[in-house]
Scaffold this active site. Structure first.
Site, PDB file in Angstrom:
ATOM      1  CG  HIS A  43       0.932   0.017   7.724  1.00 36.20           C
ATOM      2  ND1 HIS A  43       2.077  -0.125   8.444  1.00 36.20           N
ATOM      3  CD2 HIS A  43       1.481   0.910   6.480  1.00 36.20           C
ATOM      4  CE1 HIS A  43       3.114   0.330   7.724  1.00 36.20           C
ATOM      5  NE2 HIS A  43       2.968   1.107   6.732  1.00 36.20           N
ATOM      6  CD  GLU A  44      -0.285   1.468   3.270  1.00 38.13           C
ATOM      7  OE1 GLU A  44       0.003   2.676   2.869  1.00 38.13           O
ATOM      8  OE2 GLU A  44       0.498   0.749   3.370  1.00 38.13           O
ATOM      9  N   GLY A  47       0.785  -1.264  -0.003  1.00 36.07           N
ATOM     10  CA  GLY A  47      -0.051  -0.121   0.115  1.00 36.07           C
ATOM     11  C   GLY A  47       1.032   1.271   0.119  1.00 36.07           C
ATOM     12  CB  CYS A  85       6.729   1.670   6.588  1.00 39.99           C
ATOM     13  SG  CYS A  85       5.953   3.056   5.903  1.00 39.99           S
ATOM     14  CG  LEU A  86       7.050   1.098   0.445  1.00 34.45           C
ATOM     15  CD1 LEU A  86       6.153   1.622  -0.559  1.00 34.45           C
ATOM     16  CD2 LEU A  86       8.092   0.206  -0.001  1.00 34.45           C
ATOM     17  CG  HIS A 140       1.451   6.084   6.080  1.00 35.31           C
ATOM     18  ND1 HIS A 140       2.670   6.490   6.487  1.00 35.31           N
ATOM     19  CD2 HIS A 140       1.621   4.781   5.767  1.00 35.31           C
ATOM     20  CE1 HIS A 140       3.419   5.553   6.594  1.00 35.31           C
ATOM     21  NE2 HIS A 140       2.676   4.468   6.034  1.00 35.31           N
ATOM     22  CD  GLN A 154       3.691   5.626   2.763  1.00 32.29           C
ATOM     23  OE1 GLN A 154       2.584   4.991   2.750  1.00 32.29           O
ATOM     24  NE2 GLN A 154       4.835   5.050   2.965  1.00 32.29           N
TER      25      GLN A 154
END
Length: 191
Positions: free
Chosen positions: A144-145, A49, A102-103, A148, A54
């Site tokens: 998680h997404e 995701g 996480c990215l 953000h 981000q």
């Protein structure tokens, strides 16, 4: 399409609360192109995701897609989903421990407690309402997404810092045990 720059932990944008997107803004060609770029960037980085914040856009949009993802081979597949202005509501008190990465937090993983069942309310990329229920590991990905969008990173939710690990050490010491727990969550919740 354009690949977008992914912000890393420490970038102030990751700690902002993203603003809601109006129906008029969502319908604009510029924002529709941005959604395409967000999805392309997520796929290029092998993410499960990616939130708009981000990639330095503090708006309430996330892309989620898991299709035999090499970074997360144990995650159930999730069809490409775009959530605009999402609201998540837990449907039970049941939780599970999820090893997350996480990215925006390169080469780090840690255990986070997540709700096991959620109601998801949002708009899709074309402004149509979404009202669905997600469970298990999939519910963890959604949480998680959406975190953000409120300036929250998974490291903020890690309750035991001794679970923090690099990806290499995760694969070496923790992945086998975690896969067993994931299989139990998938068996229990179907996703």
């Amino acid at each position: 399409m354009t690949l977008l720059k992914i912000a890393s932990i420490g970038a102030p944008v990751l700690r902002q609360r993203a603003r809601e997107v109006s129906p008029q803004e969502l319908a604009s060609p510029e924002l529709q192109t941005f959604v395409d770029d967000l999805v392309e960037t997520m796929h290029d980085a092998s993410g499960a995701g990616l939130a708009a914040i981000q990639v330095h856009r503090a708006i309430r949009i996330v892309a989620i897609h898991v299709q035999d993802n090499p970074r997360y081979p144990y995650k159930p597949n999730i069809p490409l989903t775009i959530l605009v202005n999402p609201v998540l509501t837990p449907l039970s008190e049941e939780r599970f421990d999820n090893y997350e990465g996480c990215l925006s937090v390169p080469d780090l993983r840690g255990v986070v407690s997540r709700w096991a069942e959620l109601r998801v309310q949002a708009l899709d990329r074309h402004g149509a309402p979404i009202d669905t229920v997600v469970r298990g590991i999939t519910a963890g990905t959604y949480q998680h997404e959406v975190d953000h969008l409120d300036g929250v990173l998974f490291v903020d939710r890690v309750t035991d810092p001794t679970t923090l690990t690099t990806w290499k050490e995760f694969a070496r010491h923790h992945e086998a045990g975690f896969r067993e727990r994931v299989e139990a969550v998938v068996k229990r919740w179907g996703s």
